[in-house]
Design a protein around this motif. Structure first.
Motif, PDB file in Angstrom:
ATOM      1  N   MET A   1      74.415  55.960  53.979  1.00 31.55           N
ATOM      2  CA  MET A   1      73.102  56.501  53.628  1.00 31.55           C
ATOM      3  C   MET A   1      72.854  57.765  54.446  1.00 31.55           C
ATOM      4  SD  MET A   1      70.763  53.040  53.285  1.00 31.55           S
ATOM      5  CE  MET A   1      71.479  51.557  52.583  1.00 31.55           C
ATOM      6  N   LYS A   2      72.100  58.662  53.867  1.00 33.17           N
ATOM      7  CA  LYS A   2      71.832  59.937  54.521  1.00 33.17           C
ATOM      8  C   LYS A   2      70.323  60.074  54.742  1.00 33.17           C
ATOM      9  CE  LYS A   2      75.680  61.852  51.868  1.00 33.17           C
ATOM     10  NZ  LYS A   2      75.782  60.711  50.935  1.00 33.17           N
ATOM     11  N   ILE A   3      69.940  60.421  55.957  1.00 30.94           N
ATOM     12  CA  ILE A   3      68.525  60.526  56.306  1.00 30.94           C
ATOM     13  C   ILE A   3      68.039  61.940  56.049  1.00 30.94           C
ATOM     14  CG2 ILE A   3      66.835  60.303  58.162  1.00 30.94           C
ATOM     15  CD1 ILE A   3      68.790  58.316  59.516  1.00 30.94           C
ATOM     16  N   SER A   4      66.977  62.058  55.276  1.00 23.51           N
ATOM     17  CA  SER A   4      66.401  63.372  54.963  1.00 23.51           C
ATOM     18  C   SER A   4      64.885  63.318  55.178  1.00 23.51           C
ATOM     19  CB  SER A   4      66.739  63.773  53.522  1.00 23.51           C
ATOM     20  OG  SER A   4      66.182  62.847  52.602  1.00 23.51           O
ATOM     21  N   TYR A   5      64.195  64.362  54.758  1.00 25.84           N
ATOM     22  CA  TYR A   5      62.738  64.367  54.904  1.00 25.84           C
ATOM     23  C   TYR A   5      62.079  64.780  53.605  1.00 25.84           C
ATOM     24  CZ  TYR A   5      61.436  69.326  54.846  1.00 25.84           C
ATOM     25  OH  TYR A   5      61.154  70.611  54.448  1.00 25.84           O
ATOM     26  N   HIS A  31      64.624  71.770  60.748  1.00 31.03           N
ATOM     27  CA  HIS A  31      65.882  72.051  61.442  1.00 31.03           C
ATOM     28  C   HIS A  31      65.735  71.783  62.940  1.00 31.03           C
ATOM     29  CE1 HIS A  31      68.402  74.905  63.798  1.00 31.03           C
ATOM     30  NE2 HIS A  31      69.347  74.417  63.021  1.00 31.03           N
ATOM     31  N   ASP A  32      64.633  72.238  63.518  1.00 28.74           N
ATOM     32  CA  ASP A  32      64.405  72.053  64.952  1.00 28.74           C
ATOM     33  C   ASP A  32      64.290  70.581  65.328  1.00 28.74           C
ATOM     34  OD1 ASP A  32      64.443  74.783  65.249  1.00 28.74           O
ATOM     35  OD2 ASP A  32      62.250  75.009  65.306  1.00 28.74           O
ATOM     36  N   MET A  33      63.854  69.740  64.365  1.00 27.41           N
ATOM     37  CA  MET A  33      63.724  68.308  64.627  1.00 27.41           C
ATOM     38  C   MET A  33      65.023  67.545  64.391  1.00 27.41           C
ATOM     39  SD  MET A  33      59.917  67.163  63.392  1.00 27.41           S
ATOM     40  CE  MET A  33      59.686  68.239  61.999  1.00 27.41           C
ATOM     41  N   ALA A 243      54.401  56.225  60.463  1.00 24.63           N
ATOM     42  CA  ALA A 243      55.742  56.179  61.031  1.00 24.63           C
ATOM     43  C   ALA A 243      56.329  54.779  60.885  1.00 24.63           C
ATOM     44  CB  ALA A 243      55.700  56.589  62.506  1.00 24.63           C
ATOM     45  N   LEU A 244      57.648  54.699  60.753  1.00 20.94           N
ATOM     46  CA  LEU A 244      58.311  53.426  60.599  1.00 20.94           C
ATOM     47  C   LEU A 244      58.096  52.575  61.851  1.00 20.94           C
ATOM     48  CD1 LEU A 244      59.587  55.169  58.356  1.00 20.94           C
ATOM     49  CD2 LEU A 244      61.704  53.910  58.725  1.00 20.94           C
ATOM     50  N   GLY A 245      57.747  51.307  61.615  1.00 21.16           N
ATOM     51  CA  GLY A 245      57.474  50.398  62.714  1.00 21.16           C
ATOM     52  C   GLY A 245      56.007  50.266  63.047  1.00 21.16           C
ATOM     53  N   GLU A 246      55.159  51.105  62.419  1.00 22.93           N
ATOM     54  CA  GLU A 246      53.724  51.048  62.700  1.00 22.93           C
ATOM     55  C   GLU A 246      52.957  50.228  61.665  1.00 22.93           C
ATOM     56  OE1 GLU A 246      52.039  54.895  63.386  1.00 22.93           O
ATOM     57  OE2 GLU A 246      53.343  55.310  65.114  1.00 22.93           O
ATOM     58  N   GLY A 247      53.657  49.618  60.736  1.00 20.42           N
ATOM     59  CA  GLY A 247      53.026  48.776  59.728  1.00 20.42           C
ATOM     60  C   GLY A 247      53.707  47.422  59.673  1.00 20.42           C
ATOM     61  N   THR A 248      53.694  46.819  58.485  1.00 22.02           N
ATOM     62  CA  THR A 248      54.210  45.459  58.340  1.00 22.02           C
ATOM     63  C   THR A 248      55.390  45.368  57.370  1.00 22.02           C
ATOM     64  OG1 THR A 248      52.569  44.999  56.599  1.00 22.02           O
ATOM     65  CG2 THR A 248      51.954  44.446  58.869  1.00 22.02           C
ATOM     66  N   ILE A 249      56.002  46.480  57.041  1.00 18.21           N
ATOM     67  CA  ILE A 249      57.134  46.453  56.114  1.00 18.21           C
ATOM     68  C   ILE A 249      58.335  45.774  56.769  1.00 18.21           C
ATOM     69  CG2 ILE A 249      58.860  47.913  54.967  1.00 18.21           C
ATOM     70  CD1 ILE A 249      56.621  49.793  54.167  1.00 18.21           C
ATOM     71  N   ILE A 282      60.278  62.353  64.037  1.00 19.14           N
ATOM     72  CA  ILE A 282      61.377  62.140  64.969  1.00 19.14           C
ATOM     73  C   ILE A 282      61.551  60.657  65.278  1.00 19.14           C
ATOM     74  CG2 ILE A 282      62.179  62.557  67.324  1.00 19.14           C
ATOM     75  CD1 ILE A 282      60.818  65.330  67.143  1.00 19.14           C
ATOM     76  N   SER A 283      60.442  59.956  65.543  1.00 18.07           N
ATOM     77  CA  SER A 283      60.538  58.524  65.872  1.00 18.07           C
ATOM     78  C   SER A 283      61.046  57.725  64.682  1.00 18.07           C
ATOM     79  CB  SER A 283      59.182  57.991  66.344  1.00 18.07           C
ATOM     80  OG  SER A 283      58.239  57.958  65.286  1.00 18.07           O
ATOM     81  N   SER A 284      60.654  58.127  63.468  1.00 22.60           N
ATOM     82  CA  SER A 284      61.114  57.412  62.273  1.00 22.60           C
ATOM     83  C   SER A 284      62.593  57.656  62.021  1.00 22.60           C
ATOM     84  CB  SER A 284      60.282  57.840  61.062  1.00 22.60           C
ATOM     85  OG  SER A 284      58.940  57.422  61.220  1.00 22.60           O
ATOM     86  N   LYS A 285      63.054  58.875  62.279  1.00 24.47           N
ATOM     87  CA  LYS A 285      64.485  59.159  62.169  1.00 24.47           C
ATOM     88  C   LYS A 285      65.267  58.272  63.136  1.00 24.47           C
ATOM     89  CE  LYS A 285      65.773  63.311  63.504  1.00 24.47           C
ATOM     90  NZ  LYS A 285      66.609  63.213  64.729  1.00 24.47           N
ATOM     91  N   ASN A 286      64.790  58.181  64.362  1.00 26.72           N
ATOM     92  CA  ASN A 286      65.461  57.343  65.359  1.00 26.72           C
ATOM     93  C   ASN A 286      65.403  55.860  64.980  1.00 26.72           C
ATOM     94  OD1 ASN A 286      66.038  59.628  66.872  1.00 26.72           O
ATOM     95  ND2 ASN A 286      64.205  59.428  68.153  1.00 26.72           N
ATOM     96  N   TYR A 287      64.277  55.446  64.407  1.00 25.16           N
ATOM     97  CA  TYR A 287      64.123  54.060  63.954  1.00 25.16           C
ATOM     98  C   TYR A 287      65.206  53.731  62.912  1.00 25.16           C
ATOM     99  CZ  TYR A 287      61.635  49.801  62.443  1.00 25.16           C
ATOM    100  OH  TYR A 287      61.292  48.495  62.156  1.00 25.16           O
ATOM    101  N   LEU A 288      65.390  54.635  61.952  1.00 25.42           N
ATOM    102  CA  LEU A 288      66.396  54.419  60.913  1.00 25.42           C
ATOM    103  C   LEU A 288      67.799  54.366  61.508  1.00 25.42           C
ATOM    104  CD1 LEU A 288      65.125  56.701  58.001  1.00 25.42           C
ATOM    105  CD2 LEU A 288      65.216  54.196  58.007  1.00 25.42           C
TER     106      LEU A 288
END
Length: 301
Positions: A1-5, A31-33, A243-249, A282-288
């Motif tokens: 899988m490839k992470i994009s925005y 790009h900077d992120m 952001a990923l991890g801030e809900g209940t998914i 950034i935190s969601s990218k790291n979470y993934l």
């Protein structure tokens, strides 16, 4: 899988739609992120033409930054209009959108199903880029005929898929809260009527979780019809894009199901309406990344 925005970042930073100059700024910030894979939108006939006319500038900036545009979104609400003249004008803009996507060497062309032509008393869905937790009151128009409109919807999205396929790209539709095609089962009904294997679904976790879908079951239902994934989190009550991890998914459940169906496409972070937008991406990218390592999913970012 490839992470994009997702383009929601640019919209939250610079308005709906962002100017070309601000779109370039958003790409630089991505790009900077640390992102490599990106998407771009053309919103409405006028902005779609503006993006088309500046496609070389956008592509050159991406090449300079080492970014790859993997998805292009012609967001043209009149594609689903019951007014034939408006639909025809929207398809003229859509043709430009597909040409733009091909120039960008994008893999997919994406759009939405848009707001139904009802009489809203007060707030209207998606008058802005996205609405979180809005309450809508509707007055039914006696002249509105759903069966007639359904036939137009089927014909329009079949045409969208055919145009994309002729240009070597897949076409995907994103079900969203408050739209004509709002959930997984509605998409599957449309898929059966459109009758094209080039037509697929964008699984948007934020929108579907807010509609009480069991997301791993959504993956089971759609399977290989899922061409693209948008990820954001919420508490299952409001279609917030946190952001990923801030809900209940149940992220492990979602990606275990995607892995089961051999999904190896793009997972696009789709966060908006938060205080610290940059940190959330950034935190969601790291979470993934951490989740993919845990689930033994090959990834690229």
């Amino acid at each position: 899988m490839k992470i994009s925005y997702c383009w929601l970042y640019a919209i939250n930073r610079y308005g709906y739609p962002p100017t070309i100059d601000n779109a370039i700024k958003a790409l630089e910030e991505m790009h900077d992120m640390g992102f490599k894979y990106v998407e771009v939108e053309g919103v409405g006939n006028e902005n779609m033409r503006e993006v088309y006319e500046n496609r070389r500038l956008i592509k050159e900036k991406c090449d300079e930054l080492g970014l790859k545009i993997i998805n292009f979104c012609p967001i043209l609400p009149d594609i689903a209009s019951m007014n034939k003249e408006l639909r025809e004008r929207a398809f003229e803009a859509y043709e430009l959108g597909v040409e733009t996507a091909k120039y960008f060497q994008a893999e997919t062309v994406q759009t939405d199903s848009f707001t139904p032509p009802l009489k809203f008393k007060g707030d209207i869905p998606y008058k802005e880029a996205i609405n979180y937790g809005k309450v809508f009151n509707v007055e039914i128009d006696p002249a509105y005929d759903w069966e007639e409109h359904w036939g137009i919807i089927v014909e329009s999205y079949r045409k969208c898929s055919d145009i994309a396929e002729k240009n070597g790209m897949k076409f995907c539709l994103e079900p969203r809260v408050g739209e004509l095609i709002s959930n997984t089962d509605a998409f599957l009904r449309l898929y059966d009527h459109v009758g094209s294997k080039n037509f697929g679904m964008v699984l948007d976790t934020g929108h579907q979780h807010a509609q009480k879908e069991i997301l791993p079951l959504s993956v089971e239902k759609a399977g290989k019809k899922i061409f693209y994934v948008h990820v954001s989190d919420n508490d299952g009550r409001i279609n917030e894009h946190l952001a990923l991890g801030e809900g209940t998914i149940d992220w492990e459940g979602v990606f275990t199901a995607l892995k089961k169906h051999d999904f190896n496409g793009y997972v696009a972070i789709d966060i908006g309406g938060v205080k610290d937008l940059r940190e959330s991406y950034i935190s969601s990218k790291n979470y993934l990344v951490n989740l993919f390592k845990k689930l033994n999913i090959e990834y690229d970012v």
